[in-house]
Design a protein around this motif. Structure first.
Motif, mmCIF file in Angstrom:
data_model
loop_
_atom_site.group_PDB
_atom_site.id
_atom_site.type_symbol
_atom_site.label_atom_id
_atom_site.label_comp_id
_atom_site.label_asym_id
_atom_site.label_seq_id
_atom_site.Cartn_x
_atom_site.Cartn_y
_atom_site.Cartn_z
ATOM 1 N N VAL B 140 0.840 -1.199 0.000
ATOM 2 C CA VAL B 140 0.000 0.000 0.000
ATOM 3 C C VAL B 140 0.882 1.260 0.000
ATOM 4 O O VAL B 140 0.499 2.300 -0.506
ATOM 5 N N VAL B 141 2.086 1.130 0.519
ATOM 6 C CA VAL B 141 3.020 2.254 0.439
ATOM 7 C C VAL B 141 3.881 2.142 -0.825
ATOM 8 O O VAL B 141 3.993 3.080 -1.605
ATOM 9 N N TYR B 144 1.759 2.823 -4.215
ATOM 10 C CA TYR B 144 1.167 4.152 -4.418
ATOM 11 C C TYR B 144 2.127 5.290 -4.120
ATOM 12 O O TYR B 144 1.820 6.447 -4.362
ATOM 13 N N ASN B 145 3.269 4.969 -3.556
ATOM 14 C CA ASN B 145 4.217 6.040 -3.283
ATOM 15 C C ASN B 145 5.234 6.208 -4.409
ATOM 16 O O ASN B 145 6.194 6.956 -4.258
ATOM 17 N N VAL B 149 3.802 6.551 -10.838
ATOM 18 C CA VAL B 149 2.419 6.091 -11.070
ATOM 19 C C VAL B 149 1.409 7.218 -10.839
ATOM 20 O O VAL B 149 0.266 7.129 -11.275
ATOM 21 N N TRP B 150 1.821 8.269 -10.153
ATOM 22 C CA TRP B 150 0.848 9.314 -9.801
ATOM 23 C C TRP B 150 0.107 9.886 -11.014
ATOM 24 O O TRP B 150 -1.120 10.023 -10.971
#
Ligand SMILES: Cc1cc2nc3c(=O)[nH]c(=O)nc-3n(C[C@H](O)[C@H](O)[C@H](O)COP(=O)(O)OP(=O)(O)OC[C@H]3O[C@@H](n4cnc5c(N)ncnc54)[C@H](O)[C@@H]3O)c2cc1C
Ligand code: SF4
Lengths: 523, 176
Positions: B140-141, B144-145, B149-150
């Motif tokens: 999860v970190v 998405y971190n 990918v943002w």
């Protein structure tokens, strides 16, 4: 170069913590010519050093020392070692905070008389009234540059606010605007106005948002009467045979124990650390900890009834652009038991970046139901619920029976059970917020559980009678005349409003009291 | 050490294609997991490359985003190889966890299950294990971190250096 005081100088006021309470008290006293040493556990990062990145900023600023949790609140399951999301850094949680600055309502100072006895809650009236607080609220608003006061315009509304406002209008809510924010809407106090950067929680790199770090603290230092000592973790408060406190033992940057002598000690470590320190300062004379003859130290822990609602629309929102807390609806803040609960709550817009959204939207969830929500991140709007929660004796901070930190100090254990009133309020708010977003065309809404607590209150509460609480109406401990509490742990009850304006107002008021008592030589 | 090869340096696209079979999604070659289609490879040092390939699939099944290429899932799980290199108990937990996953998935193993629903059904059976929790909790970190990918999600990240959004659309919503 700022002043440095000698460890053996027993004429100083020692304040523990440099956040909303401690930083403000330190400056206010320094302005009056009182010598102050602030011991701050965290390091000093100036605002240029802040990072526009959620996890990196969390690593830089947050309090990450281990704590444990128990109770039926969901945080205990999702974040067993992170009951609170607060800061360990000079400036305390005013580096992270969003800036919402609301006065309490009159009846909220009289929770017990207004709501009546609520089963399994330890409600009490504050020993102060709104009328007594008003001049201090006014001073705090002026100091902090709160929008919508003192002729300062409110901030312009961002996309997230516009969605909120459209929904509020559809539902017939009357009081919806961009809030009372301690964020410059115009240049003032030698600081810029808000540039709508959208990383308010990560520390405002423009300095537009009020934080003790770059307002109170440098102003206090400029008087020559304030020293802020970073990387100084207070461990124990010492006292003499008569019971007066005499100094504070702390671990310095190298982990070496030092003692700073003191004429007065003020504890402002936020509502988990403040009771932890008082409990850890037990002695032969005070076997249950300092200021604890009532047994109330650590009890009545409150964290506001919170939750969030995020919603997805068929068109883009980009909620993360601009101020994080960009607007408010106040209509539900009233006390109206016909809704099925006492007290009230506020709706405030909130936005998280993608990394935190993934971590907090539904902690532990996985699979398509979860990921399709994130797929539409740029089509999301969101709000946060903040309402009055019920104080309970069992909701409390205690010293862990066997786990210790690197300095050998027992870590804090935080127990919290939701009161049925909290649950009823949260469910009401989830329903209203979902209806609000549906009214503007949301295709899906997410009732999101509470995050680790950002508002931590009540664990050294203020009371008229010494038997009911830890401190009197000035934050002075009932038991020990030269020991004060100066943070949110003084709160008798939580009210619906975000706490910081009240913490700052109480600190300004307390500074007047301490200075007067010092001149009168009563302490 | 885990190395992600992204096109050049390391393996050329031609080389990757040569090593991989036509149509294969992820190919195991020596100690590497290779994506011939997308010209990247991930070399493992502590975990078996097959284990890494299964972890990548598992990561996608836990947080499925069809618009996010495998490469980012690979980057997101590579930390487990590093951790396994430092901690043999951890290595055992991962290898045993994957072995169990394959066992529960029948003859073809976990990656042999064709539908996401089938794989998710197996994951559900092990959801409460420390192995699954370690993979999901880290992911999860680590997924998405990744700044890369943002943009796929429409998140713009850092904004201070661009002067915030005051002149860049903080209030540009038009459909209300
Ligand atoms: C993300 C976020 C958003 C928020 N938004 C809002 C908002 O919009 N409006 C609002 O009103 N409030 C908001 N808050 C809450 C607000 O930040 C707090 O209410 C306020 O800062 C509390 O003030 P305090 O003085 O009690 O503690 P803090 O500001 O937390 O300061 C305590 C300081 O004491 C130090 N300390 C603790 N123990 C020790 C020790 N033993 N020795 C030395 N130092 C110690 C800590 O390191 C810390 O720096 C928010 C908080 C967070 C985290
Ligand atoms: S949005 Fe405004 S207050 Fe928030 S961090 Fe940016 S400039 Fe500061």
């Amino acid at each position: 170069m700022a002043t440095a005081f000698d460890l053996n100088n027993d004429g100083v006021v020692v304040i523990i913590g440099s956040g909303a309470g401690g930083g403000t008290l330190g400056n206010e006293l320094a302005q009056k010519g009182v010598d102050v040493v602030i011991l701050e556990a965290g390091a000093r990062h100036e605002y240029e050093d802040f990072i526009n990145d959620e996890w990196d900023s969390f690593t830089q600023l947050a309090w990450k020392d281990k704590r444990t949790t128990s109770g039926d609140w969901r945080v205990a399951k999702d974040f067993p070692n992170l009951p609170a999301w607060i800061v360990k850094s000079v400036g305390g949680s005013t580096t992270h905070w969003a800036g919402a600055s609301l006065r309490f309502q009159e009846h909220e100072f009289k929770a017990l008389s207004t709501y009546g006895k609520v089963e399994s809650a330890t409600l009490l009236d504050w020993p102060i009234t709104l009328a007594e607080m008003e001049p201090y609220y006014a001073k705090a608003e002026a100091k902090m540059g709160v929008t919508g006061t003192n002729d300062w315009p409110r901030l312009p509304g961002n996309n997230n606010f516009k969605v909120l406002k459209a929904g509020a209008d559809k539902l017939g809510y009357k009081e919806c605007h961009t809030g009372n924010m301690a964020i410059n809407s115009v240049e003032r106090d030698d600081r810029l106005s808000c540039q709508q950067t959208g990383f308010c929680f990560q520390g405002c790199k423009w300095g537009a948002k009020w934080s003790t770090l770059y307002t109170e603290i440098p102003k206090g230092e400029a008087t020559g009467h304030l020293e802020v000592r970073p990387n100084a973790m207070a461990i124990k408060i010492n006292h003499d045979a008569s019971g007066k406190v005499t100094g504070v033992v702390y671990a310095d940057k190298d982990g070496k124990l030092q003692e700073q002598k003191a004429r007065i000690v003020a504890v402002a470590g936020n509502s988990i650390e403040s009771p932890r320190l008082l409990l850890n300062s037990s002695s032969g004379k005070f076997p249950d900890g300092l200021a604890n003859s009532s047994g109330q130290v650590g009890k009545n822990y409150m964290r506001h009834t919170t939750g969030s609602v995020y919603a997805i629309f068929d068109k883009p929102v980009h909620m993360y652009r601009g101020t994080t807390m960009a607007g408010i609806i106040r209509d539900e803040a009233r006390h109206d038991p016909s809704r099925g609960f006492v007290g009230g709550y506020e709706f405030e817009t909130l936005s998280l970046g993608l990394p935190f959204m993934a971590a907090f939207l539904d902690p532990g969830a996985w699979g398509r139901s979860f990921t399709t929500a994130l797929d539409h991140y740029d089509h999301m709007a969101g709000l946060w619920i903040v309402g009055e929660d019920m104080p309970r004796a069992e909701n409390r901070v205690t010293l862990h029976a066997d786990m210790k930190d690197e300095h050998g100090m027992p870590i804090a254990e935080v127990h919290f059970d939701d009161h049925p009133n909290d649950t009823a309020m949260r469910n009401h708010a989830y329903k209203q917020a979902s209806a609000l977003y549906a009214a503007v065309g949301a295709t899906r809404t997410f009732p999101t559980p509470p995050y680790p607590s950002t508002h931590n209150l009540g664990t050294n509460r203020m009371s008229e009678k010494a038997a009911d609480g830890v401190v009197n109406k000035h934050g002075q401990s009932h038991d020990i005349k030269n020991l004060f509490v100066s943070d949110g742990s003084q709160f008798t009850t939580g009210a619906a409003e975000n706490p910081t304006l009240t913490i700052v107002s109480l600190a300004i008021r307390q500074a007047d009291y301490i200075a007067a008592q010092m001149s009168a030589k009563t302490i | 050490m885990v190395t992600i090869y992204d096109g050049k340096p390391g393996l050329s696209r031609r080389e990757l294609l040569k090593r991989g079979g036509i149509g294969a999604l992820l190919v195991i070659s020596g100690s590497a997991v290779i994506s011939p289609e997308h010209a990247w490879g991930l070399e493992t040092s502590a975990l078996k490359p097959e284990t890494m390939a299964t972890l990548i699939q598992m990561a996608r099944d836990i947080y499925p985003h069809d618009q996010v290429p495998d490469k980012y899932y690979a980057i997101a799980v590579k930390g487990h190889d590093e951790q396994a290199g430092k901690d043999s108990a951890y290595k055992t937990m991962i290898e045993d966890g994957i072995a169990e996953l394959d066992k529960k998935s029948g003859d073809g193993g976990y990656r042999g299950l064709g539908w996401e629903e089938q794989r998710v059904a197996v994951l559900k059976q092990i959801e409460a294990t420390p192995f699954f929790q370690a993979i999901r909790g880290g992911l999860v970190v680590s997924l998405y971190n990744q700044k890369e990918v943002w943009p796929i999600f429409g998140y713009e990240g850092e904004s201070f250096s661009k002067g915030g959004y005051i002149a860049r659309g903080f209030n540009d919503i038009e459909w209300l």
